[in-house]
Design a protein around this motif. Structure first.
Motif, PDB file in Angstrom:
ATOM      1  N   LYS A  75       0.803  -1.218   0.000  1.00  8.83           N
ATOM      2  CA  LYS A  75       0.000   0.000   0.000  1.00  8.83           C
ATOM      3  C   LYS A  75       0.840   1.274   0.000  1.00  8.83           C
ATOM      4  CE  LYS A  75      -3.668  -2.235   2.743  1.00  8.83           C
ATOM      5  NZ  LYS A  75      -3.038  -3.519   3.043  1.00  8.83           N
ATOM      6  N   THR A  76       2.106   1.164   0.342  1.00 12.19           N
ATOM      7  CA  THR A  76       2.917   2.337   0.660  1.00 12.19           C
ATOM      8  C   THR A  76       3.089   3.311  -0.503  1.00 12.19           C
ATOM      9  OG1 THR A  76       4.921   2.963   1.852  1.00 12.19           O
ATOM     10  CG2 THR A  76       5.199   1.390   0.045  1.00 12.19           C
ATOM     11  N   HIS A  80      -0.720  10.006  -2.961  1.00  4.68           N
ATOM     12  CA  HIS A  80      -0.796  11.060  -3.975  1.00  4.68           C
ATOM     13  C   HIS A  80      -1.800  10.754  -5.077  1.00  4.68           C
ATOM     14  CE1 HIS A  80       2.015   8.111  -5.640  1.00  4.68           C
ATOM     15  NE2 HIS A  80       1.705   8.580  -6.836  1.00  4.68           N
ATOM     16  N   ARG A  81      -2.231   9.498  -5.203  1.00  8.98           N
ATOM     17  CA  ARG A  81      -3.151   9.136  -6.285  1.00  8.98           C
ATOM     18  C   ARG A  81      -4.522   8.685  -5.770  1.00  8.98           C
ATOM     19  NH1 ARG A  81       0.615   3.973  -8.051  1.00  8.98           N
ATOM     20  NH2 ARG A  81      -0.385   2.353  -6.800  1.00  8.98           N
ATOM     21  N   LEU A  82      -4.810   8.945  -4.498  1.00  7.78           N
ATOM     22  CA  LEU A  82      -6.045   8.444  -3.907  1.00  7.78           C
ATOM     23  C   LEU A  82      -7.164   9.471  -3.875  1.00  7.78           C
ATOM     24  CD1 LEU A  82      -4.635   6.375  -0.895  1.00  7.78           C
ATOM     25  CD2 LEU A  82      -5.315   5.565  -3.160  1.00  7.78           C
ATOM     26  N   GLN A  94     -11.503   0.768   1.845  1.00  9.88           N
ATOM     27  CA  GLN A  94     -12.161   0.937   0.551  1.00  9.88           C
ATOM     28  C   GLN A  94     -11.304   1.751  -0.417  1.00  9.88           C
ATOM     29  OE1 GLN A  94     -14.917  -0.616  -0.562  1.00  9.88           O
ATOM     30  NE2 GLN A  94     -14.762  -1.692   1.396  1.00  9.88           N
ATOM     31  N   ALA A  95     -10.634   2.776   0.097  1.00  7.88           N
ATOM     32  CA  ALA A  95      -9.766   3.594  -0.762  1.00  7.88           C
ATOM     33  C   ALA A  95      -8.627   2.770  -1.342  1.00  7.88           C
ATOM     34  CB  ALA A  95      -9.216   4.776   0.035  1.00  7.88           C
ATOM     35  N   MET A  96      -8.057   1.880  -0.526  1.00  4.55           N
ATOM     36  CA  MET A  96      -6.954   1.058  -1.010  1.00  4.55           C
ATOM     37  C   MET A  96      -7.450   0.020  -2.017  1.00  4.55           C
ATOM     38  SD  MET A  96      -4.351   2.493   0.219  1.00  4.55           S
ATOM     39  CE  MET A  96      -3.446   1.465  -0.920  1.00  4.55           C
ATOM     40  N   LYS A  97      -8.650  -0.493  -1.817  1.00  4.11           N
ATOM     41  CA  LYS A  97      -9.204  -1.440  -2.796  1.00  4.11           C
ATOM     42  C   LYS A  97      -9.341  -0.781  -4.164  1.00  4.11           C
ATOM     43  CE  LYS A  97     -11.774  -4.565   0.254  1.00  4.11           C
ATOM     44  NZ  LYS A  97     -13.126  -5.049   0.666  1.00  4.11           N
ATOM     45  N   SER A  98      -9.738   0.483  -4.158  1.00  3.86           N
ATOM     46  CA  SER A  98      -9.903   1.184  -5.431  1.00  3.86           C
ATOM     47  C   SER A  98      -8.570   1.419  -6.126  1.00  3.86           C
ATOM     48  CB  SER A  98     -10.618   2.521  -5.212  1.00  3.86           C
ATOM     49  OG  SER A  98      -9.774   3.444  -4.514  1.00  3.86           O
TER      50      SER A  98
END
Length: 433
Positions: A75-76, A80-82, A94-98
């Motif tokens: 995830k690291t 900057h792209r979330l 949920q943000a990381m899944k996307s």
């Protein structure tokens, strides 16, 4: 660059936990130490005497190589792209899944290597990363980090832990299949995410059974939430009380202990102390995610009961966790800074002499802990801090890093503070690959 066969670090201030019983005291502090390094390994550690010669650290604080006990390299460096992030743990998930659509081999490898470079320069010798494992199939990140571990094996030991949701493990065949894959992977362990949003007793039981059958270490995210009655830890202890489990179990977060009724929480810790369990607290991520609401100051910060755990001789570690992603948009891979935050938020006393072991004790992540932890015979990996003041540490984090008897950071930063002489070989090493 060739190693000097014999080296001496003299007048080093080591933490009390690292010194053998019977070590002499000078007033309220332990006597300073001379560390004899022979061919890149520690040959002996003895009290310094007046005629000792070598690299004089003049009382500078010294620790062995650092341990990053809990990280998420998949995830690291993605914040900057979330886009705009909503507060809280489940929103971060949920943000990381996307973002996973961006997780190509190259993306994963490059971001993780950036993390390892940073950790290496900060003095980390071991880093354990959790890897999201959300189906019966092996995730791409697992393979990527296996390749990265081989590339970095001479500098940072990278260990993988499969982070599996309990619901997936309700299928006993899948839990066994995944455990077998992990056992066949180099330097890898099994873990799980245990939360009220996904709790299943059958999944937890299958997880423990699979880990036990494959003789793996179990590393859990457990009770990472603020609820009055912890759910995961009591269930884990109920299962363990009914069987013999000899491997190490690492319980990360355990935030729910911080808001449970104190009598309940302390009884749970009493039970924890009877098993081979290590607790890991993650101050930065917990402070940012727990009791998080936009425009409202948090009341409960989610730090687990670290002082009470140490009072019960439960191995308790501090780690960085997430860095610049949906879970923690700040930070770097530096266990010293993680501990500094833990000192502030947990009111930890005697940070250097007692709590520094929480970022150094690799054995606390193993099946058997080393009751007589010693430097002798180990590689000469040290972190030397630009301060003699135990009371100020870890607020002063300027440091020298030594690997196998060689400094990999520029020694000139110390000349202004200490009457210190460094040999010609102790120059900045920019590339050990």
């Amino acid at each position: 660059m060739a190693l000097t066969k014999n080296q001496y670090l003299t007048y080093a201030r080591l933490p009390k936990w690292l010194l053998p019983s019977g070590w002499p005291m000078e007033g309220m502090a332990p006597a300073l130490a001379t560390i004899h390094i022979f061919e890149g390994k520690v040959h002996s550690v003895v009290p310094s005497v007046q005629d000792d010669s070598g690299t004089n650290l003049s009382g500078g604080l010294v620790l062995p190589g650092l341990v990053e006990a809990h990280a998420h390299l998949d995830k690291t460096f993605t914040v900057h792209r979330l886009g705009e992030l909503q507060p809280g743990l489940l929103n971060a998930i949920q943000a990381m899944k996307s973002d996973q659509k961006n997780w190509t081999y190259e993306d994963l490898f490059n971001r993780a290597e950036q993390a390892l470079e940073q950790a290496y320069r900060n003095g980390v010798v071991f880093l354990r990363t959790h890897v999201d494992w959300v189906s019966e199939h092996t995730p791409l990140a697992w393979e990527v980090f296996g390749d990265l571990a081989k590339k970095w094996q001479s500098r940072v030991r990278l260990q993988r832990v499969a982070l599996i949701p309990l619901g997936l493990l309700e299928n006993k065949a899948w839990s066994r299949q995944i455990a077998n894959t992990i056992r066949l992977s180099d330097d890898s362990q099994m873990g799980g995410f245990i939360h009220s949003s996904n709790f299943t007793y059958i999944g937890l039981k299958n997880l423990i059974e699979a880990v036990s059958n494959e003789n793996l270490i179990l590393d859990l995210h457990i009770d990472e939430e603020l609820i009055d009655e912890p759910q995961g830890l009591p269930a884990l202890l109920d299962i363990l009380d009914g069987q013999s489990f000899h491997s190490r179990i690492v319980c990360g977060h355990v935030c729910a202990l911080s808001c449970a009724d104190e009598s309940i929480a302390l009884r749970l810790l009493d039970r924890v102390a009877k098993h081979p369990i290590t607790l890991v607290t993650l101050p930065a991520t917990n402070l940012l995610l727990q009791d998080a609401n936009t425009g409202r100051t948090p009341r409960n910060r989610g730090l687990t009961l670290v002082n009470e755990a140490m009072q019960r001789n439960i191995p308790t570690m501090v780690a960085t966790d997430n860095v610049q992603d949906a879970f923690c948009h700040l930070g770097e891979y530096d266990p010293v800074k993680a501990l500094q935050l833990g000192v502030y938020s947990g009111h930890l006393q005697h940070a250097f002499d007692v709590w520094s072991q929480s970022i150094c004790r690799f054995d606390w992540l193993n099946s058997a802990t080393d009751k007589n932890f010693s430097l002798v015979g180990k590689e000469a990996n040290f972190v030397i801090f630009d301060t003699k003041n135990v009371s100020s540490w870890p607020s002063n984090v300027t440091r020298l890093v030594m690997r196998k008897g060689q400094f990999i950071t520029n020694t000139s930063i110390f000349h202004s503070r200490f009457d210190t002489h460094f040999n010609d070989q102790d120059k900045e090493v920019n590339d050990e690959r």
